[in-house]
Design a protein around this motif. Structure first.
Motif, PDB file in Angstrom:
ATOM      1  N   ILE A 124       0.837  -1.201   0.000  1.00  0.00           N
ATOM      2  CA  ILE A 124       0.000   0.000   0.000  1.00  0.00           C
ATOM      3  C   ILE A 124       0.872   1.251   0.000  1.00  0.00           C
ATOM      4  O   ILE A 124       0.533   2.251  -0.636  1.00  0.00           O
ATOM      5  CB  ILE A 124      -1.000   0.000   1.180  1.00  0.00           C
ATOM      6  CG1 ILE A 124      -2.083   1.073   0.943  1.00  0.00           C
ATOM      7  CG2 ILE A 124      -0.315   0.236   2.510  1.00  0.00           C
ATOM      8  CD1 ILE A 124      -3.228   1.012   1.941  1.00  0.00           C
ATOM      9  N   TYR A 127       2.157   1.618  -3.519  1.00  0.00           N
ATOM     10  CA  TYR A 127       1.077   2.079  -4.378  1.00  0.00           C
ATOM     11  C   TYR A 127       0.831   3.575  -4.168  1.00  0.00           C
ATOM     12  O   TYR A 127       0.692   4.334  -5.130  1.00  0.00           O
ATOM     13  CB  TYR A 127      -0.196   1.285  -4.078  1.00  0.00           C
ATOM     14  CG  TYR A 127      -1.376   1.686  -4.946  1.00  0.00           C
ATOM     15  CD1 TYR A 127      -1.641   1.035  -6.137  1.00  0.00           C
ATOM     16  CD2 TYR A 127      -2.221   2.730  -4.564  1.00  0.00           C
ATOM     17  CE1 TYR A 127      -2.712   1.410  -6.933  1.00  0.00           C
ATOM     18  CE2 TYR A 127      -3.289   3.114  -5.354  1.00  0.00           C
ATOM     19  CZ  TYR A 127      -3.529   2.450  -6.537  1.00  0.00           C
ATOM     20  OH  TYR A 127      -4.584   2.836  -7.330  1.00  0.00           O
ATOM     21  N   LYS A 180      -8.070  -2.999  -6.595  1.00  0.00           N
ATOM     22  CA  LYS A 180      -7.798  -3.383  -5.203  1.00  0.00           C
ATOM     23  C   LYS A 180      -7.711  -2.163  -4.308  1.00  0.00           C
ATOM     24  O   LYS A 180      -8.283  -2.130  -3.212  1.00  0.00           O
ATOM     25  CB  LYS A 180      -6.496  -4.186  -5.129  1.00  0.00           C
ATOM     26  CG  LYS A 180      -6.124  -4.622  -3.730  1.00  0.00           C
ATOM     27  CD  LYS A 180      -4.860  -5.473  -3.742  1.00  0.00           C
ATOM     28  CE  LYS A 180      -4.496  -5.943  -2.337  1.00  0.00           C
ATOM     29  NZ  LYS A 180      -3.281  -6.789  -2.331  1.00  0.00           N
ATOM     30  N   TYR A 181      -6.974  -1.140  -4.748  1.00  0.00           N
ATOM     31  CA  TYR A 181      -6.827   0.083  -3.962  1.00  0.00           C
ATOM     32  C   TYR A 181      -7.539   1.236  -4.646  1.00  0.00           C
ATOM     33  O   TYR A 181      -7.496   1.370  -5.872  1.00  0.00           O
ATOM     34  CB  TYR A 181      -5.346   0.441  -3.783  1.00  0.00           C
ATOM     35  CG  TYR A 181      -4.596  -0.516  -2.896  1.00  0.00           C
ATOM     36  CD1 TYR A 181      -4.923  -0.635  -1.548  1.00  0.00           C
ATOM     37  CD2 TYR A 181      -3.567  -1.292  -3.401  1.00  0.00           C
ATOM     38  CE1 TYR A 181      -4.237  -1.507  -0.734  1.00  0.00           C
ATOM     39  CE2 TYR A 181      -2.870  -2.167  -2.585  1.00  0.00           C
ATOM     40  CZ  TYR A 181      -3.213  -2.277  -1.250  1.00  0.00           C
ATOM     41  OH  TYR A 181      -2.541  -3.148  -0.437  1.00  0.00           O
ATOM     42  N   GLN A 183      -8.321   5.637  -4.400  1.00  0.00           N
ATOM     43  CA  GLN A 183      -7.659   6.861  -3.977  1.00  0.00           C
ATOM     44  C   GLN A 183      -8.667   8.008  -4.008  1.00  0.00           C
ATOM     45  O   GLN A 183      -9.287   8.263  -5.046  1.00  0.00           O
ATOM     46  CB  GLN A 183      -6.475   7.148  -4.921  1.00  0.00           C
ATOM     47  CG  GLN A 183      -5.606   8.282  -4.490  1.00  0.00           C
ATOM     48  CD  GLN A 183      -4.350   8.413  -5.343  1.00  0.00           C
ATOM     49  OE1 GLN A 183      -3.478   9.204  -5.046  1.00  0.00           O
ATOM     50  NE2 GLN A 183      -4.241   7.652  -6.415  1.00  0.00           N
ATOM     51  N   VAL A 211      -5.434   6.827   0.506  1.00  0.00           N
ATOM     52  CA  VAL A 211      -5.393   5.578  -0.263  1.00  0.00           C
ATOM     53  C   VAL A 211      -5.871   4.456   0.650  1.00  0.00           C
ATOM     54  O   VAL A 211      -5.433   4.360   1.796  1.00  0.00           O
ATOM     55  CB  VAL A 211      -3.976   5.287  -0.777  1.00  0.00           C
ATOM     56  CG1 VAL A 211      -3.936   3.959  -1.524  1.00  0.00           C
ATOM     57  CG2 VAL A 211      -3.492   6.420  -1.679  1.00  0.00           C
ATOM     58  N   TYR A 212      -6.754   3.587   0.133  1.00  0.00           N
ATOM     59  CA  TYR A 212      -7.357   2.547   0.973  1.00  0.00           C
ATOM     60  C   TYR A 212      -7.851   1.413   0.080  1.00  0.00           C
ATOM     61  O   TYR A 212      -8.103   1.613  -1.118  1.00  0.00           O
ATOM     62  CB  TYR A 212      -8.533   3.123   1.773  1.00  0.00           C
ATOM     63  CG  TYR A 212      -9.549   3.817   0.906  1.00  0.00           C
ATOM     64  CD1 TYR A 212     -10.656   3.127   0.400  1.00  0.00           C
ATOM     65  CD2 TYR A 212      -9.395   5.150   0.546  1.00  0.00           C
ATOM     66  CE1 TYR A 212     -11.566   3.758  -0.418  1.00  0.00           C
ATOM     67  CE2 TYR A 212     -10.305   5.787  -0.273  1.00  0.00           C
ATOM     68  CZ  TYR A 212     -11.385   5.089  -0.761  1.00  0.00           C
ATOM     69  OH  TYR A 212     -12.289   5.710  -1.590  1.00  0.00           O
ATOM     70  N   PRO A 213      -7.988   0.209   0.623  1.00  0.00           N
ATOM     71  CA  PRO A 213      -8.520  -0.899  -0.182  1.00  0.00           C
ATOM     72  C   PRO A 213     -10.033  -0.805  -0.309  1.00  0.00           C
ATOM     73  O   PRO A 213     -10.725  -0.360   0.616  1.00  0.00           O
ATOM     74  CB  PRO A 213      -8.103  -2.142   0.609  1.00  0.00           C
ATOM     75  CG  PRO A 213      -7.985  -1.669   2.016  1.00  0.00           C
ATOM     76  CD  PRO A 213      -7.541  -0.239   1.953  1.00  0.00           C
TER      77      PRO A 213
END
Length: 393
Positions: A124, A127, A180-181, A183, A211-213
């Motif tokens: 993460i 990313y 998956k992620y 923003q 940023v998070y799943p």
């Protein structure tokens, strides 16, 4: 590096590649950009890349050459810990591995190899670095994938993640359209309220990127923040971790504020209720905060003190509390909140402000309130430009 296709590399290839090892151990601007582009391309061997990178980053000395049999045993340990497929053997040159700490053998190191969740936090952060979109645009953006970006026109957008869909204000998007992620980018003059897939609520302040799943998986929940957010974390058996440029903040269920900009030096955590554990990126300077405590880190120094949490958390209610705050800092906060440029003259920037500002009012009313409580006037010098000067200037 010029003639190599790193997307075909195995773990062994990465660990025997001089350019890769030098990039991790002694990064320069060009090598950092190269690997950021590599991660952004979503290569099929991203897991092997991350494992290799994590291994070298945590090392501090060189071991002697190791045998093919030892490499095979190492891979058995990696497969058991991470679920990666063991690659087909191929001819290779001998190479040296770097241990995570002084140890008698490489096999002992891999007995302590980090779990998938450790690899996930590296992912993460990689990313977030590779996909660092600017907050300078006028519109808020929710980036769901390389092919799907939602432009948000509301000043205070509501975003919610459910089992099958993502709701953005009055629109609904099937969750399968998300990578998956995700923003969320909130520019100056905007705010947002975000509900993550586990029910955790996040207030996202102006000039902030998060940023998070799309869906939390694994043994812990992780997000990355560049800016300021307030969290109301849903209690779960899995810890919730907020990662910033310099800090890791771990909680179970609690309410707290995070202010940490990638381009800034100061990082600040203020705990409203519950408990949080804060550590720097090296795992050092660990502190456990109690309610009404603030943790600050800047220039390698840290401190903890008791504070009035209203000063740091009231922005989610459209209020700002000040206690002898410099006027130039107040002007900067108002600039971000209203999306305009507000600057102080040299004579007024150091004035101390105390009191409360109601940000639900329009900007002219707020600036009038400042001029009634301080010997200043706020002059409108352009479409989106104000300057605060002395009344008698």
């Amino acid at each position: 590096m010029d003639n190599k296709d790193y997307k075909l590399f195995t773990l062994e290839d990465f660990l025997s590649d001089d350019f890769f090892i030098a990039s991790v151990k002694s990064p320069v601007r060009q090598s950092t950009a190269f690997w950021q582009d590599f991660v952004a391309s979503d290569p099929p061997n991203i897991s092997e890349y991350l494992v290799a990178r994590r291994y070298i980053e945590s090392s501090n000395e060189i071991l002697p050459f190791i045998t093919d049999r030892e490499i095979s045993l190492l891979w058995d340990n990696i497969v058991a810990e991470t679920g990666l497929n063991k690659p087909e053997r191929r001819p290779r040159r001998k190479y040296m591995l770097y241990p995570a700490a002084v140890a008698a053998s490489v096999l002992m190191l891999f007995a302590l190899w980090p779990s998938d969740d450790v690899t996930r936090h590296v992912e993460i952060c990689e990313y977030a670095c590779a996909k660092a979109d600017s907050t300078e645009s006028r519109e808020a953006k929710l980036i769901l994938s390389d092919a799907k970006t939602v432009v948000i026109t509301d000043k205070e957008a509501e975003i919610r993640y459910d089992d099958s869909k993502i709701t953005v204000s009055r629109s609904q998007i099937p969750k399968e359209e998300s990578a998956k992620y995700n923003q969320l980018i909130i520019p100056k003059g905007k705010m947002s309220r975000l509900t993550l897939s586990d029910g955790t609520k996040v207030w996202v302040n102006a000039n902030t990127r998060i940023v998070y799943p799309a869906e939390f998986t694994g043994k812990q929940r992780e997000i990355y923040v560049d800016g300021e957010i307030f969290l109301d974390v849903v209690h779960d058996d899995r810890p919730f971790i907020v990662r910033t440029k310099g800090l890791n903040i771990e909680v179970m269920g609690t309410r707290f504020n995070v202010c940490a900009y990638d381009k800034g030096e100061l990082e600040r955590i203020v705990l409203v209720e519950g408990s949080v554990r804060v550590a720097d990126k090296t795992g050092g300077n660990k502190r456990v905060l109690e309610p009404k405590q603030m943790y600050e880190a800047a220039g390698g120094e840290t401190r903890v003190e008791e504070v009035d949490v209203r000063k740091y958390a009231s922005w989610i209610e459209g209020l700002y509390y000040f206690d002898r705050e410099r006027l130039e800092n107040v002007a900067r906060l108002l600039s971000d909140y209203y999306g305009v440029s507000i600057v102080c003259s040299e004579k007024t920037g150091g004035f101390a402000c105390s009191g409360k500002l109601d940000l639900k009012s329009d900007l002219d009313e707020v600036l009038l309130g400042l001029s009634l409580s301080l010997p200043v006037v706020c002059e409108h010098v352009g479409d989106d430009m104000y300057i605060i000067v002395l009344k008698n200037d």
